[in-house]
Scaffold this motif. Sequence first.
Motif, PDB file in Angstrom:
ATOM      1  N   ASN A 192       0.082   5.815   0.697  1.00 65.57           N
ATOM      2  CA  ASN A 192      -0.895   6.893   0.860  1.00 65.57           C
ATOM      3  C   ASN A 192      -0.764   7.936  -0.243  1.00 65.57           C
TER       4      ASN A 192
ATOM      5  N   GLU B 179     -12.230   8.155   2.465  1.00 69.47           N
ATOM      6  CA  GLU B 179     -12.880   8.809   3.597  1.00 69.47           C
ATOM      7  C   GLU B 179     -13.421  10.144   3.097  1.00 69.47           C
TER       8      GLU B 179
ATOM      9  N   ASN C 213      -8.895   2.936  -0.227  1.00 72.76           N
ATOM     10  CA  ASN C 213      -9.786   3.325   0.866  1.00 72.76           C
ATOM     11  C   ASN C 213     -10.167   4.787   0.672  1.00 72.76           C
TER      12      ASN C 213
ATOM     13  N   THR D 274      -6.995  -1.401  -5.344  1.00 73.94           N
ATOM     14  CA  THR D 274      -8.130  -0.919  -4.570  1.00 73.94           C
ATOM     15  C   THR D 274      -7.693   0.334  -3.817  1.00 73.94           C
TER      16      THR D 274
ATOM     17  N   ASN E 233       0.824  -1.205   0.000  1.00 74.29           N
ATOM     18  CA  ASN E 233       0.000   0.000   0.000  1.00 74.29           C
ATOM     19  C   ASN E 233       0.860   1.258   0.000  1.00 74.29           C
TER      20      ASN E 233
ATOM     21  N   ILE F 275      -9.276   9.877  -1.331  1.00 75.05           N
ATOM     22  CA  ILE F 275      -8.620   8.575  -1.200  1.00 75.05           C
ATOM     23  C   ILE F 275      -7.556   8.705  -0.119  1.00 75.05           C
ATOM     24  N   THR F 276      -7.592   7.777   0.842  1.00 76.57           N
ATOM     25  CA  THR F 276      -6.646   7.833   1.950  1.00 76.57           C
ATOM     26  C   THR F 276      -5.553   6.782   1.852  1.00 76.57           C
ATOM     27  N   ASP F 277      -5.794   5.716   1.092  1.00 76.04           N
ATOM     28  CA  ASP F 277      -4.832   4.624   1.010  1.00 76.04           C
ATOM     29  C   ASP F 277      -5.010   3.882  -0.303  1.00 76.04           C
ATOM     30  N   TYR F 278      -3.922   3.714  -1.044  1.00 78.58           N
ATOM     31  CA  TYR F 278      -3.921   2.967  -2.299  1.00 78.58           C
ATOM     32  C   TYR F 278      -3.337   1.588  -2.025  1.00 78.58           C
ATOM     33  N   ARG F 279      -4.013   0.535  -2.505  1.00 79.94           N
ATOM     34  CA  ARG F 279      -3.546  -0.829  -2.274  1.00 79.94           C
ATOM     35  C   ARG F 279      -3.443  -1.580  -3.593  1.00 79.94           C
TER      36      ARG F 279
END
Length: 67
Positions: free
Chosen positions: A14, A48, A46, A44, A12, A52-56
């Motif tokens: 950020n 909030e 996340n 994918t 991941n 986008i707060t987190d790229y995976r």
Amino acid sequence: MAVMKVLEIMANSNQSWEEAVKNAVRTAAKSVKNIRSVYVKDQTANVEGDSITDYRVIVKITFEVDA
């Protein structure tokens, strides 16, 4: 003839998906030598609110096994 193996890694970032892929390769390179390629299997993120707060990513890293 070379013998190749494939390792699947989740990583991941950020910042971006590209940075997440780079993190996966950096992490794999700490314990695996002769990395030849990386294939992005899935992406994918996340969210909030509206950001986008987190790229995976899930990647497959191919490396050559020493003979």
